[in-house]
Write a protein that holds these residues in place. Sequence first.
Motif, mmCIF file in Angstrom:
data_model
loop_
_atom_site.group_PDB
_atom_site.id
_atom_site.type_symbol
_atom_site.label_atom_id
_atom_site.label_comp_id
_atom_site.label_asym_id
_atom_site.label_seq_id
_atom_site.Cartn_x
_atom_site.Cartn_y
_atom_site.Cartn_z
ATOM 1 N N GLY A 31 0.813 -1.213 0.000
ATOM 2 C CA GLY A 31 0.000 0.000 0.000
ATOM 3 C C GLY A 31 0.843 1.257 0.000
ATOM 4 O O GLY A 31 0.541 2.227 -0.699
ATOM 5 N N GLY A 77 -3.936 2.138 -2.844
ATOM 6 C CA GLY A 77 -2.991 1.927 -1.752
ATOM 7 C C GLY A 77 -3.678 1.959 -0.396
ATOM 8 O O GLY A 77 -3.404 1.137 0.480
ATOM 9 N N TRP A 81 -4.458 -1.119 2.583
ATOM 10 C CA TRP A 81 -4.253 -0.996 4.025
ATOM 11 C C TRP A 81 -5.510 -1.320 4.816
ATOM 12 O O TRP A 81 -5.454 -2.035 5.811
ATOM 13 C CB TRP A 81 -3.825 0.415 4.380
ATOM 14 C CG TRP A 81 -2.407 0.719 4.122
ATOM 15 C CD1 TRP A 81 -1.420 -0.119 3.701
ATOM 16 C CD2 TRP A 81 -1.784 1.993 4.261
ATOM 17 N NE1 TRP A 81 -0.255 0.542 3.579
ATOM 18 C CE2 TRP A 81 -0.437 1.844 3.917
ATOM 19 C CE3 TRP A 81 -2.241 3.237 4.643
ATOM 20 C CZ2 TRP A 81 0.460 2.893 3.956
ATOM 21 C CZ3 TRP A 81 -1.348 4.285 4.672
ATOM 22 C CH2 TRP A 81 -0.017 4.108 4.334
ATOM 23 N N ARG A 87 -7.199 -7.343 -1.632
ATOM 24 C CA ARG A 87 -5.822 -7.005 -1.982
ATOM 25 C C ARG A 87 -5.446 -7.481 -3.383
ATOM 26 O O ARG A 87 -4.691 -6.811 -4.082
ATOM 27 C CB ARG A 87 -4.852 -7.590 -0.965
ATOM 28 C CG ARG A 87 -4.855 -9.093 -0.974
ATOM 29 C CD ARG A 87 -3.893 -9.723 -0.005
ATOM 30 N NE ARG A 87 -4.165 -11.132 0.131
ATOM 31 C CZ ARG A 87 -3.838 -12.043 -0.767
ATOM 32 N NH1 ARG A 87 -3.216 -11.699 -1.844
ATOM 33 N NH2 ARG A 87 -4.112 -13.308 -0.563
ATOM 34 N N SER A 124 1.173 -6.590 -3.357
ATOM 35 C CA SER A 124 -0.185 -6.791 -2.877
ATOM 36 C C SER A 124 -0.750 -8.132 -3.326
ATOM 37 O O SER A 124 -1.420 -8.823 -2.558
ATOM 38 C CB SER A 124 -1.081 -5.662 -3.375
ATOM 39 O OG SER A 124 -2.415 -5.881 -2.985
#
Length: 171
Positions: A31, A77, A81, A87, A124
């Motif tokens: 992220g 990003g 998180w 993701r 990710s």
Amino acid sequence: MSAESPGLRDRIRYWRLRFRAWRGSRPFWAGLLTILGGVPIAYLPYANLKVGQLTVRMATTAGAGSLIIGVLLVTLGLTMWFHHIVRVFAGVASILLALVSIPVSNLGGFMIGFLLALIGGALSISWAPAAPAGEAAKRSSGGPGTAPYEDNLLDGTEDTVDAHGGRHRAR
């Protein structure tokens, strides 16, 4: 201030450990790199760089496209998180946006934003949550089902390993 109240060091230690636990439960670095990749892509088409007395404008006709790509990368990003369940989608989308930024946004923010977003998206996609503490302790203690060559096979045989690392089945 009472004797029982925590000092500044204890509060800093508490927040540092809490941040470490939060960071470990999500793709934090993915992220961060994606956010950092979105900033130059969005900023550079609107920047005025001064070289001595000369002002250089990086503005292109696709300035709005660069701004949209940069804002989307920052949003992806933050999604990595705070919604780490999606993701993989965020990683694929950030890789695609990084690739689109090459022709749209001054070679992807002079390749800086492109590379950061590309690496962040790949991180990710490849990130996986850690195993729960109970399963990790079971694996490290050598419980049943954890050895690479398990002794209790269904057909009554045992797997053995010779001195050269070869696997043999004995009855």
